[in-house]
Design a protein around this motif. Structure first.
Motif, PDB file in Angstrom:
ATOM      1  N   SER A 125       0.563  -1.431   0.239  1.00  0.00           N
ATOM      2  CA  SER A 125       0.185   0.319  -0.326  1.00  0.00           C
ATOM      3  C   SER A 125       0.733   1.287   0.181  1.00  0.00           C
ATOM      4  O   SER A 125       1.946   0.627   0.440  1.00  0.00           O
ATOM      5  N   VAL A 126       0.634   2.376  -0.560  1.00  0.00           N
ATOM      6  CA  VAL A 126       0.740   4.007  -0.613  1.00  0.00           C
ATOM      7  C   VAL A 126      -0.075   4.587  -0.134  1.00  0.00           C
ATOM      8  O   VAL A 126      -1.592   4.398  -0.505  1.00  0.00           O
ATOM      9  N   SER A 127       0.882   5.327   0.862  1.00  0.00           N
ATOM     10  CA  SER A 127      -0.365   6.476   2.049  1.00  0.00           C
ATOM     11  C   SER A 127       0.159   7.322   1.419  1.00  0.00           C
ATOM     12  O   SER A 127       1.428   7.911   1.099  1.00  0.00           O
ATOM     13  N   VAL A 128      -0.264   8.735   1.995  1.00  0.00           N
ATOM     14  CA  VAL A 128       0.475  10.183   2.214  1.00  0.00           C
ATOM     15  C   VAL A 128      -0.341  11.337   3.117  1.00  0.00           C
ATOM     16  O   VAL A 128      -2.435  10.758   3.304  1.00  0.00           O
ATOM     17  N   THR A 129       0.268  11.849   4.118  1.00  0.00           N
ATOM     18  CA  THR A 129      -0.462  12.321   4.966  1.00  0.00           C
ATOM     19  C   THR A 129       0.451  13.688   5.060  1.00  0.00           C
ATOM     20  O   THR A 129       1.272  13.963   4.685  1.00  0.00           O
ATOM     21  N   ALA A 130      -0.280  14.168   6.183  1.00  0.00           N
ATOM     22  CA  ALA A 130       0.204  15.611   6.414  1.00  0.00           C
ATOM     23  C   ALA A 130       0.288  16.094   7.722  1.00  0.00           C
ATOM     24  O   ALA A 130      -0.416  15.293   8.491  1.00  0.00           O
ATOM     25  N   SER A 131       1.072  16.736   8.196  1.00  0.00           N
ATOM     26  CA  SER A 131       1.442  17.328   9.260  1.00  0.00           C
ATOM     27  C   SER A 131       0.049  17.856  10.659  1.00  0.00           C
ATOM     28  O   SER A 131      -0.015  17.809  11.498  1.00  0.00           O
ATOM     29  N   VAL A 139       4.232  22.870   6.375  1.00  0.00           N
ATOM     30  CA  VAL A 139       3.431  21.815   6.847  1.00  0.00           C
ATOM     31  C   VAL A 139       4.443  20.127   5.987  1.00  0.00           C
ATOM     32  O   VAL A 139       5.516  20.808   5.241  1.00  0.00           O
ATOM     33  N   THR A 140       4.046  18.899   6.522  1.00  0.00           N
ATOM     34  CA  THR A 140       4.788  18.072   6.602  1.00  0.00           C
ATOM     35  C   THR A 140       4.105  17.088   5.962  1.00  0.00           C
ATOM     36  O   THR A 140       3.011  16.810   6.767  1.00  0.00           O
ATOM     37  N   PHE A 141       4.718  16.915   4.833  1.00  0.00           N
ATOM     38  CA  PHE A 141       4.215  15.534   4.038  1.00  0.00           C
ATOM     39  C   PHE A 141       4.273  14.314   4.478  1.00  0.00           C
ATOM     40  O   PHE A 141       6.185  14.493   3.910  1.00  0.00           O
ATOM     41  N   THR A 142       4.327  13.457   4.619  1.00  0.00           N
ATOM     42  CA  THR A 142       4.824  12.108   4.986  1.00  0.00           C
ATOM     43  C   THR A 142       4.472  11.351   3.520  1.00  0.00           C
ATOM     44  O   THR A 142       3.022  10.836   3.448  1.00  0.00           O
ATOM     45  N   VAL A 143       5.133  10.068   2.803  1.00  0.00           N
ATOM     46  CA  VAL A 143       4.594   9.724   1.531  1.00  0.00           C
ATOM     47  C   VAL A 143       5.104   8.570   1.930  1.00  0.00           C
ATOM     48  O   VAL A 143       6.297   7.630   2.471  1.00  0.00           O
ATOM     49  N   SER A 144       4.419   7.346   1.858  1.00  0.00           N
ATOM     50  CA  SER A 144       4.895   6.352   3.171  1.00  0.00           C
ATOM     51  C   SER A 144       4.550   4.836   2.088  1.00  0.00           C
ATOM     52  O   SER A 144       3.180   4.591   1.297  1.00  0.00           O
ATOM     53  N   VAL A 145       5.552   3.774   2.008  1.00  0.00           N
ATOM     54  CA  VAL A 145       5.207   2.487   1.091  1.00  0.00           C
ATOM     55  C   VAL A 145       5.348   1.237   2.409  1.00  0.00           C
ATOM     56  O   VAL A 145       6.049   1.159   2.845  1.00  0.00           O
ATOM     57  N   SER A 146       4.269   0.324   2.316  1.00  0.00           N
ATOM     58  CA  SER A 146       4.719  -0.327   3.723  1.00  0.00           C
ATOM     59  C   SER A 146       4.425  -2.204   2.388  1.00  0.00           C
ATOM     60  O   SER A 146       3.467  -2.162   1.416  1.00  0.00           O
ATOM     61  N   PHE A 148      11.034   3.570  -3.651  1.00  0.00           N
ATOM     62  CA  PHE A 148      10.940   3.268  -2.361  1.00  0.00           C
ATOM     63  C   PHE A 148      10.490   1.912  -2.035  1.00  0.00           C
ATOM     64  O   PHE A 148      10.676   1.318  -2.357  1.00  0.00           O
ATOM     65  N   GLU A 149      11.290   1.110  -0.639  1.00  0.00           N
ATOM     66  CA  GLU A 149      11.204   0.664  -1.096  1.00  0.00           C
ATOM     67  C   GLU A 149      10.702   0.214   0.747  1.00  0.00           C
ATOM     68  O   GLU A 149      11.433   0.461   2.205  1.00  0.00           O
ATOM     69  N   ASN A 150       9.216  -0.196   1.297  1.00  0.00           N
ATOM     70  CA  ASN A 150       9.384  -0.326   2.659  1.00  0.00           C
ATOM     71  C   ASN A 150      10.122   0.390   3.700  1.00  0.00           C
ATOM     72  O   ASN A 150       9.944   0.170   4.035  1.00  0.00           O
ATOM     73  N   GLN A 151       9.132   1.628   2.844  1.00  0.00           N
ATOM     74  CA  GLN A 151       9.704   3.036   4.174  1.00  0.00           C
ATOM     75  C   GLN A 151       8.878   4.182   3.559  1.00  0.00           C
ATOM     76  O   GLN A 151       7.804   4.225   3.284  1.00  0.00           O
ATOM     77  N   SER A 152       9.159   5.335   4.397  1.00  0.00           N
ATOM     78  CA  SER A 152       8.747   6.995   4.250  1.00  0.00           C
ATOM     79  C   SER A 152       9.707   7.799   4.111  1.00  0.00           C
ATOM     80  O   SER A 152      10.435   8.065   4.381  1.00  0.00           O
ATOM     81  N   LYS A 153       8.940   8.303   3.526  1.00  0.00           N
ATOM     82  CA  LYS A 153      10.176   9.766   2.989  1.00  0.00           C
ATOM     83  C   LYS A 153       9.090  11.255   3.204  1.00  0.00           C
ATOM     84  O   LYS A 153       7.712  10.965   2.713  1.00  0.00           O
ATOM     85  N   THR A 154       9.555  12.193   4.383  1.00  0.00           N
ATOM     86  CA  THR A 154       8.720  13.337   4.167  1.00  0.00           C
ATOM     87  C   THR A 154       9.354  14.675   3.430  1.00  0.00           C
ATOM     88  O   THR A 154      10.937  15.079   3.366  1.00  0.00           O
ATOM     89  N   TYR A 155       8.710  15.330   3.081  1.00  0.00           N
ATOM     90  CA  TYR A 155       8.509  16.653   2.184  1.00  0.00           C
ATOM     91  C   TYR A 155       7.468  17.885   3.359  1.00  0.00           C
ATOM     92  O   TYR A 155       7.283  17.932   3.629  1.00  0.00           O
ATOM     93  N   THR A 156       8.622  18.590   3.479  1.00  0.00           N
ATOM     94  CA  THR A 156       8.596  19.911   3.940  1.00  0.00           C
ATOM     95  C   THR A 156       8.197  21.369   2.909  1.00  0.00           C
ATOM     96  O   THR A 156       9.453  21.431   2.681  1.00  0.00           O
ATOM     97  N   VAL A 157       7.150  21.805   3.340  1.00  0.00           N
ATOM     98  CA  VAL A 157       6.632  22.937   2.777  1.00  0.00           C
ATOM     99  C   VAL A 157       6.002  23.959   3.562  1.00  0.00           C
ATOM    100  O   VAL A 157       5.538  23.900   3.959  1.00  0.00           O
ATOM    101  N   THR A 201      -5.672  22.383   4.122  1.00  0.00           N
ATOM    102  CA  THR A 201      -5.670  23.926   3.676  1.00  0.00           C
ATOM    103  C   THR A 201      -5.111  25.397   3.972  1.00  0.00           C
ATOM    104  O   THR A 201      -4.391  25.045   5.050  1.00  0.00           O
ATOM    105  N   VAL A 202      -4.866  25.670   3.700  1.00  0.00           N
ATOM    106  CA  VAL A 202      -4.610  27.067   3.721  1.00  0.00           C
ATOM    107  C   VAL A 202      -5.074  28.231   4.305  1.00  0.00           C
ATOM    108  O   VAL A 202      -6.083  29.440   2.952  1.00  0.00           O
TER     109      VAL A 202
END
Length: 458
Positions: free
Chosen positions: A29-35, A45-52, A71-80, A117-118
């Protein structure tokens, strides 16, 4: 005995537990979340993309750009940083391999995204008056009044239609992906769409140009609060050729879907075929122009001449470090003494060529191709050493044949010298006989003259 009973009881309990509680296998699965779901202008705000339970290359787009990221069973964060009022959305698409099923799973940006939302930062009031910045130091206190976003979040379409074909399935505001099949003559369609909420905006409508094959049309509805929703129309235009050209007894169609079609060392250009502009490729070094044609679903490049039309197929291949153009071999060149014209394979490339009829040369074969300078050449291939070189035109011979040839040549030389010696002796004998005959004739003449003189004296 008691120990055996205990072991059997333990084993029975273990099996029962396993059967009652089978192992759960997680799918990739792949998911996107935010702080945070809502941030103020100027905040980050920090977005996190995760692959499980999977691995693969993903494309991150929208508020973050990170293409072809592994991505290999991991998460990466992106701050915007939020720079203006509205929304920030991060989309994810790509393909990941499921560790459990070992099958590829397509990730669509239509379903894998997260929107933040900003909003405008509210003014802050301190106990003694207004404060236009950060809270002041000292005994005064500062309070922040929460702001509620009352803007509409409705980002649905109320209608969606196209000028050609029919959408499948029928339109529904809850369905976001459609397909349509169109005739080969269709080059564009007009997309019409209306938002359910008058305060929402719609983009991606109007006249859309189409190519042969698959086309992706995206219509985005943005709610008043900035929350987007994507509708997709997958339009397939029939790829059947519309322009044809003759080559021998065959009719070849011009391929219309040229996505990903390239040719190393060639530049894109165009030619006119029956009044139609057709995409072509030209090589200055080879001095040839090729077009991409098909017959019975088999597609190849063909050499095109404005005067003669199609002159040959052209298949550019790499054989043992040589870039060669495989071409049609004229019939008058196919017959060669001591050779058989047939299909051969060199360096995993199958092509037409010649093999020697003499089994002693089964490791040799001959091919005819164009080099990267546009020159037509014969090349000789030797299989035991896996080598390819220019063919000199000399026929191959075995060592035994060579020795027989040398011995025969030496014998012929000996016979020649013997014959030559005999001729010299015969010539010498002939000359000697001629000289002797001449001398004898002279003596006879002299004796005859003396006898005549005696007769006259008497």
């Amino acid at each position: 005995m008691k120990l055996n009973k205990i072991l059997k009881l333990f084993l029975a309990i273990f099996i029962a537990v396993v059967l009652i509680n089978p192992m759960k296998v997680s799918a990739a699965s792949v998911s996107v979340t935010a702080s945070s779901q809502t941030v103020y202008v100027g905040d980050t705000v920090t977005f996190t993309v995760s692959v499980s339970n999977g691995a693969g290359y993903l494309n991150i787009s929208g508020a973050v750009t990170d293409t072809n990221s592994w991505f290999e069973n991991q998460s990466k964060t992106y701050t915007v940083k939020a720079s203006q009022i509205g929304t920030m959305t991060v989309y994810v698409d790509g393909v990941i391999a499921d560790f459990t099923t070992e099958e590829d799973q397509t990730i669509s940006r239509n379903t894998t995204y997260y929107t933040v939302t900003v909003i405008q930062r509210p003014s802050s009031n301190s106990g003694g008056g207004s404060n236009s910045g950060s809270s002041s130091s000292g005994s005064g206190s500062s309070t922040t009044t929460p702001v509620t976003d009352n803007r509409s979040s409705n980002n649905n379409l109320s209608s969606l239609s196209i000028s050609e074909g029919e959408l499948s399935p029928a339109f529904s505001s809850d369905v976001t992906e459609y397909s349509v099949e169109l005739a080969s003559s269709v080059t564009s369609i007009t997309v019409n769409a209306s938002a359910s909420d008058a305060k929402a905006s719609v983009s991606g409508t109007g006249e859309i140009s189409l190519n042969a094959g698959d086309n992706r049309i995206e219509i985005t509805v943005t709610a008043e609060n900035g929350n987007p929703k994507l509708y997709v129309i997958n339009a397939y235009v029939d790829e059947a050729p519309l322009v044809f050209v003759s080559y021998g007894d065959n009719e070849l169609g011009v391929v219309r879907n040229l996505n990903g079609v390239t040719l190393e060392g060639f530049e894109e250009t165009s030619v006119q075929i029956d009044g139609n502009e057709v995409k072509a490729w030209h090589s200055p070094t080879r001095n040839i122009t090729v077009v991409y044609l098909e017959k019975d679903d088999e597609k190849n490049f063909y050499i095109y001449d404005e005067t003669e039309g199609i002159t040959s197929v052209y298949k550019q291949v790499a054989i043992l470090g040589n870039t060669l153009g495989i071409v049609d071999i004229p019939e008058d060149l196919q017959e060669k003494a001591g050779m058989t014209y047939q299909e051969i394979t060199i360096d995993d490339v199958t092509l037409m060529g010649w093999v020697y009829e003499d089994k002693a040369f089964s490791n040799y074969s001959l091919i005819y191709a164009m080099n990267d300078m546009g020159e037509y050449q014969y090349y000789q291939y030797e299989s035991t050493q896996n080598t390819l070189q220019l063919y000199s035109g000399a026929a191959a011979v075995t060592q035994e044949d060579y020795e027989n040839l040398v011995n025969h040549s030496e014998s012929m030389q000996l016979y020649f010298y013997i014959a030559l010696g005999g001729c010299v002796v015969l010539l010498a004998v002939s000359v000697y006989g001629f000289v002797c005959a001449s001398r004898y004739k002279k003596r006879l003449i002299s004796k005859g003259n003396e006898l005549n003189d005696i007769i006259k004296a008497d």
